[in-house]
Every structure is written in structure tokens, then in C-alpha cells.
Design a protein around this motif. Structure first.
Motif, PDB file in Angstrom:
ATOM      1  N   PRO A   1       0.813  -1.226   0.000  1.00 18.39           N
ATOM      2  CA  PRO A   1       0.000   0.000   0.000  1.00 18.39           C
ATOM      3  C   PRO A   1       0.843   1.272   0.000  1.00 18.39           C
ATOM      4  O   PRO A   1       0.471   2.269  -0.628  1.00 18.39           O
ATOM      5  CB  PRO A   1      -0.823  -0.125   1.290  1.00 18.39           C
ATOM      6  N   GLN A   2       1.987   1.240   0.690  1.00 19.63           N
ATOM      7  CA  GLN A   2       2.871   2.404   0.656  1.00 19.63           C
ATOM      8  C   GLN A   2       3.444   2.624  -0.739  1.00 19.63           C
ATOM      9  O   GLN A   2       3.533   3.761  -1.217  1.00 19.63           O
ATOM     10  CB  GLN A   2       4.017   2.219   1.659  1.00 19.63           C
ATOM     11  N   VAL A   3       3.822   1.540  -1.402  1.00 26.76           N
ATOM     12  CA  VAL A   3       4.335   1.658  -2.773  1.00 26.76           C
ATOM     13  C   VAL A   3       3.268   2.253  -3.685  1.00 26.76           C
ATOM     14  O   VAL A   3       3.546   3.129  -4.513  1.00 26.76           O
ATOM     15  CB  VAL A   3       4.800   0.283  -3.295  1.00 26.76           C
ATOM     16  N   ALA A   4       2.034   1.781  -3.532  1.00 25.52           N
ATOM     17  CA  ALA A   4       0.938   2.308  -4.352  1.00 25.52           C
ATOM     18  C   ALA A   4       0.744   3.798  -4.111  1.00 25.52           C
ATOM     19  O   ALA A   4       0.526   4.572  -5.052  1.00 25.52           O
ATOM     20  CB  ALA A   4      -0.349   1.545  -4.043  1.00 25.52           C
TER      21      ALA A   4
ATOM     22  N   SER B   1     -17.852  -3.112  -8.639  1.00 24.07           N
ATOM     23  CA  SER B   1     -17.805  -4.454  -8.061  1.00 24.07           C
ATOM     24  C   SER B   1     -16.555  -5.211  -8.495  1.00 24.07           C
ATOM     25  O   SER B   1     -15.958  -5.955  -7.705  1.00 24.07           O
ATOM     26  CB  SER B   1     -19.061  -5.239  -8.458  1.00 24.07           C
ATOM     27  N   VAL B   2     -16.128  -5.014  -9.746  1.00 24.50           N
ATOM     28  CA  VAL B   2     -14.910  -5.674 -10.219  1.00 24.50           C
ATOM     29  C   VAL B   2     -13.687  -5.088  -9.520  1.00 24.50           C
ATOM     30  O   VAL B   2     -12.776  -5.821  -9.103  1.00 24.50           O
ATOM     31  CB  VAL B   2     -14.777  -5.539 -11.749  1.00 24.50           C
ATOM     32  N   ALA B   3     -13.662  -3.769  -9.378  1.00 25.52           N
ATOM     33  CA  ALA B   3     -12.545  -3.128  -8.680  1.00 25.52           C
ATOM     34  C   ALA B   3     -12.469  -3.590  -7.228  1.00 25.52           C
ATOM     35  O   ALA B   3     -11.374  -3.798  -6.687  1.00 25.52           O
ATOM     36  CB  ALA B   3     -12.690  -1.612  -8.751  1.00 25.52           C
ATOM     37  N   ALA B   4     -13.627  -3.752  -6.598  1.00 30.39           N
ATOM     38  CA  ALA B   4     -13.638  -4.241  -5.214  1.00 30.39           C
ATOM     39  C   ALA B   4     -13.110  -5.670  -5.144  1.00 30.39           C
ATOM     40  O   ALA B   4     -12.402  -6.035  -4.191  1.00 30.39           O
ATOM     41  CB  ALA B   4     -15.056  -4.166  -4.656  1.00 30.39           C
ATOM     42  N   TRP B   5     -13.436  -6.477  -6.146  1.00 35.80           N
ATOM     43  CA  TRP B   5     -12.920  -7.851  -6.178  1.00 35.80           C
ATOM     44  C   TRP B   5     -11.398  -7.850  -6.322  1.00 35.80           C
ATOM     45  O   TRP B   5     -10.693  -8.616  -5.664  1.00 35.80           O
ATOM     46  CB  TRP B   5     -13.564  -8.609  -7.333  1.00 35.80           C
ATOM     47  N   ILE B   6     -10.880  -6.979  -7.185  1.00 34.79           N
ATOM     48  CA  ILE B   6      -9.427  -6.869  -7.339  1.00 34.79           C
ATOM     49  C   ILE B   6      -8.786  -6.427  -6.028  1.00 34.79           C
ATOM     50  O   ILE B   6      -7.719  -6.912  -5.635  1.00 34.79           O
ATOM     51  CB  ILE B   6      -9.086  -5.878  -8.471  1.00 34.79           C
ATOM     52  N   GLN B   7      -9.453  -5.515  -5.331  1.00 33.59           N
ATOM     53  CA  GLN B   7      -8.913  -4.975  -4.087  1.00 33.59           C
ATOM     54  C   GLN B   7      -8.807  -6.035  -2.998  1.00 33.59           C
ATOM     55  O   GLN B   7      -7.856  -6.035  -2.207  1.00 33.59           O
ATOM     56  CB  GLN B   7      -9.811  -3.830  -3.606  1.00 33.59           C
ATOM     57  N   THR B   8      -9.766  -6.952  -2.955  1.00 29.83           N
ATOM     58  CA  THR B   8      -9.876  -7.847  -1.800  1.00 29.83           C
ATOM     59  C   THR B   8      -9.533  -9.303  -2.086  1.00 29.83           C
ATOM     60  O   THR B   8      -9.427 -10.090  -1.143  1.00 29.83           O
ATOM     61  CB  THR B   8     -11.311  -7.793  -1.243  1.00 29.83           C
ATOM     62  N   SER B   9      -9.347  -9.685  -3.331  1.00 31.35           N
ATOM     63  CA  SER B   9      -9.205 -11.104  -3.655  1.00 31.35           C
ATOM     64  C   SER B   9      -7.771 -11.614  -3.594  1.00 31.35           C
ATOM     65  O   SER B   9      -7.539 -12.809  -3.765  1.00 31.35           O
ATOM     66  CB  SER B   9      -9.777 -11.384  -5.049  1.00 31.35           C
TER      67      SER B   9
ATOM     68  N   LEU C   1      -2.404  -3.126  -7.204  1.00 27.77           N
ATOM     69  CA  LEU C   1      -3.052  -3.670  -8.396  1.00 27.77           C
ATOM     70  C   LEU C   1      -3.993  -2.650  -9.022  1.00 27.77           C
ATOM     71  O   LEU C   1      -4.057  -2.512 -10.252  1.00 27.77           O
ATOM     72  CB  LEU C   1      -3.817  -4.945  -8.038  1.00 27.77           C
ATOM     73  N   ARG C   2      -4.710  -1.920  -8.196  1.00 27.69           N
ATOM     74  CA  ARG C   2      -5.622  -0.906  -8.726  1.00 27.69           C
ATOM     75  C   ARG C   2      -4.859   0.195  -9.454  1.00 27.69           C
ATOM     76  O   ARG C   2      -5.317   0.708 -10.480  1.00 27.69           O
ATOM     77  CB  ARG C   2      -6.459  -0.314  -7.587  1.00 27.69           C
ATOM     78  N   GLU C   3      -3.701   0.570  -8.935  1.00 28.16           N
ATOM     79  CA  GLU C   3      -2.911   1.610  -9.595  1.00 28.16           C
ATOM     80  C   GLU C   3      -2.511   1.195 -11.006  1.00 28.16           C
ATOM     81  O   GLU C   3      -2.536   2.002 -11.935  1.00 28.16           O
ATOM     82  CB  GLU C   3      -1.652   1.915  -8.775  1.00 28.16           C
ATOM     83  N   TRP C   4      -2.132  -0.062 -11.167  1.00 30.16           N
ATOM     84  CA  TRP C   4      -1.595  -0.511 -12.450  1.00 30.16           C
ATOM     85  C   TRP C   4      -2.645  -1.113 -13.377  1.00 30.16           C
ATOM     86  O   TRP C   4      -2.332  -1.405 -14.539  1.00 30.16           O
ATOM     87  CB  TRP C   4      -0.479  -1.531 -12.216  1.00 30.16           C
TER      88      TRP C   4
ATOM     89  N   PRO D   1      -0.140   4.964 -14.286  1.00 29.05           N
ATOM     90  CA  PRO D   1       0.376   3.585 -14.249  1.00 29.05           C
ATOM     91  C   PRO D   1      -0.476   2.612 -15.057  1.00 29.05           C
ATOM     92  O   PRO D   1       0.053   1.780 -15.807  1.00 29.05           O
ATOM     93  CB  PRO D   1       0.363   3.250 -12.753  1.00 29.05           C
ATOM     94  N   ALA D   2      -1.797   2.717 -14.926  1.00 26.79           N
ATOM     95  CA  ALA D   2      -2.673   1.840 -15.711  1.00 26.79           C
ATOM     96  C   ALA D   2      -2.598   2.178 -17.192  1.00 26.79           C
ATOM     97  O   ALA D   2      -2.682   1.287 -18.051  1.00 26.79           O
ATOM     98  CB  ALA D   2      -4.114   1.954 -15.213  1.00 26.79           C
ATOM     99  N   ALA D   3      -2.428   3.462 -17.510  1.00 25.38           N
ATOM    100  CA  ALA D   3      -2.266   3.846 -18.914  1.00 25.38           C
ATOM    101  C   ALA D   3      -0.999   3.243 -19.497  1.00 25.38           C
ATOM    102  O   ALA D   3      -0.966   2.840 -20.669  1.00 25.38           O
ATOM    103  CB  ALA D   3      -2.231   5.372 -19.033  1.00 25.38           C
ATOM    104  N   LEU D   4       0.041   3.167 -18.687  1.00 27.83           N
ATOM    105  CA  LEU D   4       1.282   2.535 -19.139  1.00 27.83           C
ATOM    106  C   LEU D   4       1.070   1.043 -19.383  1.00 27.83           C
ATOM    107  O   LEU D   4       1.510   0.494 -20.406  1.00 27.83           O
ATOM    108  CB  LEU D   4       2.374   2.762 -18.093  1.00 27.83           C
ATOM    109  N   THR D   5       0.369   0.392 -18.470  1.00 31.34           N
ATOM    110  CA  THR D   5       0.128  -1.047 -18.608  1.00 31.34           C
ATOM    111  C   THR D   5      -0.707  -1.356 -19.841  1.00 31.34           C
ATOM    112  O   THR D   5      -0.302  -2.122 -20.729  1.00 31.34           O
ATOM    113  CB  THR D   5      -0.581  -1.587 -17.354  1.00 31.34           C
TER     114      THR D   5
END
Length: 360
Positions: free
Chosen positions: A142-145, A212-220, A234-237, A330-334
Motif C-alpha cells: 500500500p505504501q508503494v501504491a 464491483s470488479v474493482a472491489a474484487w481486485i482490491q480484496t481477492s 493492483l488498482r494503480e496498475w 500507471p494503468a495507462a502505461l500497462t
């Protein structure tokens, strides 16, 4: 334009970008001086300090060890900012030289590359910066994000000032400023390539960014030890935005935000549609870099539209404009890089099919 001729404007641009961000970081301390309140209100001054602090050398407190770690982090940040920007600018100037007819495209691409280079620089320097805070082993990811998300706004403004200087230098260095012959790209192949690349970007903006998909990425993905809680990273990228159904906001506001998303995808599609014809050679690295820049430009267009239609803009002032720029890079880069690869593969497959049809 050869790499040797492109090196001078790229190096000058990298140095100017580093100096502008360094100057911006040094200005953060000035916002604490007496009399700042005569120019900025408290909220604006605080917001500006938050924006400028990722590039400031005076952002650490503690013992000499922590101060040394922080200075090392900032040195790594500025050096890698220069290197990443020069590397990308070299490729862009080589494949998208600022000759007559393509100068605006080169200018926009170089501007968009600045926040990309800044994102990579803050990512590389993040371990040293986190260690300088004295609690580097606590919630590392989380600090890296948080660190990665902090460097965009200043780089957007600095890149806007840097890109014109580079274009002027590149035109001076270019021995043949006449327009290059346009590559013969079949219109259908170009449209298919642009659609394939835009579909990749839409995967993040429309599918992964849904609440809902973002929440799944956050918690899964709980992770363990130092790699625990990777959701924010993960959300950042992976996420280019955030949206939910119209039940969470007035329908007019919801539609207005969706218009901004459509504008972003339209910018990406149009840029990818034109890119193969503008490049001197549609290589995979050039298409990937161009698609990253196109995605960043789409993000900036949508963020500017959000700012222009925000009812609180008149209250929060112009600082809110700068604060709202540079998010999602970051996500735009990915997804921009993947979109560029998808576009070039589609372009080549469609071109081969057209060649086979013509031969048949």
C-alpha cells in the motif's frame, strides 16, 4: 530522424524536465513561509504542498540515517526521471519526427511521455523513500501504491513546458524538415488496429474499473508478509477509472462522467488510427510507446472535461485543475503498451490479408 540527431533534443528535454520538477519540489518549502496566506488560501497552499512534496528534498524528518535514505531516494528519482524520459523521447523522435504534418503529434506525444517517465521514476525510487520513513516493513505494497500515485501532476505541467522546447530543437537538428511520405496503410487495417487497441484500453476503463470488479481486485489477493495487501497496487496498475451504476448519483452527473469516458476512448481510437501513418516505421516498440502516449492523452482529456464540468471548481480554484491531472498513468502505461502491441499485430495480420486478397 537518426538517433544521433534525436539525442540532443531528447537529452535537453530530459534535463529540462528534471530541473523543472526539482524547482517545483524546492518551491514546496516556500509555501511554509510567512506571507504565503496573502497569495494562497490555506486549502490551496496545503494542496500545493501535497502536489510538490514528491519532488522535494526537504520532505523527511528524523535522524541522519533516514535523511540520507531520503536524499538517496530523491537522487534516484531525478536520475531515473531523466533516463526514462530520454529513452522514450529518443524512440518518439526517431519514429515520429517533428516534420511538417506531424509536428502536433510529436508535441503531444512528448508531453504525454513526461508523466509516464515520472511514474517509472517514482516507482523505482519507492523502496528508498519508504525506508526513509522509518516503518518500511509495515504495509509495504500500500505504501508503494501511494508513492506511485503521487508524482503525476507536477510532471504533466513540466512536460507541457518541456515538449515545445524539444520540438523546436528537433526541427533545428533535423536535416530534412520537409514532410515525410505518408506510409500506405490500408484504411480498413488501420481501423481494425485502432479498434483492437481501444478494446484493450476499454477492458480497463469499462470492465475492470466497474465498482464491483474493482472491489474484487482490491480484496481477492490478500498476499502474505511483505507482499500482503496488494489491492491498492493492483488498482494503480490496472484501473484507468472508477464507475458504478446511475443509482449512486444523479442521472445527469452520471451521464456527464460517462461522456468523459467516451471522450477518452475516442481520443485513443483516433490516435491509434492515425499512428501507423505518422510513424516512419510501425515497429512494435514505436506502436507501444505511441499507444501509451495516446492513452495518457485520453486520460488528460477526460480529466480536463471532469474539471470543466465540476461544480466545485469555482470554489476550489485553479489548484484543483493541477491536482486532478496525471492520475491513472500507471494503468495507462500497462494497458497502453498492450494496446500498442495488439494494434501492431492486428495491423500486420490485416495487411497480410489485404496483400493476399490483392494477389488472388
Amino acid at each position: 530522424m537518426t538517433y544521433r540527431r534525436a539525442l540532443i533534443p531528447a537529452a535537453v528535454g530530459g534535463a529540462l524536465l528534471a530541473l523543472l520538477t526539482l524547482w517545483a519540489g524546492a518551491s514546496a518549502s516556500a509555501l511554509r513561509l510567512q506571507g504565503t496566506g496573502n497569495v494562497f488560501d490555506i486549502e490551496s497552499a496545503t494542496a500545493l504542498r501535497t502536489l510538490l512534496s514528491p519532488w522535494s528534498y526537504s520532505g523527511v524528518s528524523g535522524g541522519a540515517l533516514y535523511a540520507d535514505l531520503y536524499r538517496t531516494a530523491m537522487q534516484i528519482r531525478f536520475v531515473t526521471l531523466f533516463l526514462f524520459f530520454v529513452a522514450g523521447a529518443l524512440l518518439l523522435l526517431r519514429r515520429l519526427p517533428p516534420v511538417q504534418g506531424s509536428t502536433p503529434a510529436t508535441l503531444l506525444a512528448l508531453w504525454a511521455w513526461a508523466p509516464v517517465a515520472a511514474t517509472l521514476a517514482v516507482t523505482v525510487s519507492a523502496p528508498w523513500l519508504i525506508a526513509s520513513r522509518g516503518h518500511g516493513s509495515f504495509r509495504v505494497l500500500p505504501q508503494v501504491a501511494s508513492v506511485i500515485a503521487s508524482g503525476g501532476p507536477v510532471a504533466v505541467v513540466a512536460g507541457l513546458l518541456t515538449a515545445p522546447v524539444m520540438v523546436v530543437l528537433a526541427r533545428v537538428m533535423n536535416v530534412d524538415p520537409e514532410p515525410l511520405p505518408r506510409r500506405d496503410v490500408p484504411p480498413l487495417a488501420a481501423r481494425l488496429a485502432a479498434s483492437a487497441g481501444t478494446a484493450v484500453v476499454a477492458l480497463s476503463l469499462v470492465v475492470l474499473s466497474y465498482q464491483s470488479v474493482a472491489a474484487w481486485i482490491q480484496t481477492s489477493f490478500p498476499g502474505e508478509g511483505l507482499l500482503s495487501e496488494p489491492g491498492d497496487l493492483l488498482r494503480e496498475w490496472l484501473l484507468l477509472g472508477a464507475w458504478s451504476g446511475p443509482s449512486t448519483a444523479p442521472l445527469g452527473d452520471w451521464l456527464l462522467y460517462r461522456v468523459a469516458d467516451v471522450v477518452m476512448l475516442a481520443v485513443v481510437w483516433w490516435a491509434l488510427r492515425l499512428l501507423p501513418g505518422l510513424l516512419t516505421e510501425a515497429t512494435a516498440p514505436a506502436m507501444a510507446a505511441g499507444a501509451v502516449c495516446a492513452t495518457v492523452l485520453g486520460l488528460l482529456a477526460s480529466q480536463l472535461l471532469h474539471w470543466a464540468t465540476d461544480d466545485t471548481t469555482t470554489v476550489r480554484g485553479p489548484v484543483s485543475l493541477v491536482a486532478g491531472l496525471g492520475g491513472g498513468v500507471p494503468a495507462a502505461l500497462t494497458f497502453g503498451a498492450v494496446a500498442g502491441i495488439a494494434a501492431v499485430v492486428t495491423l500486420r495480420l490485416a495487411g497480410r490479408r489485404d496483400t493476399a486478397d490483392a494477389a488472388g
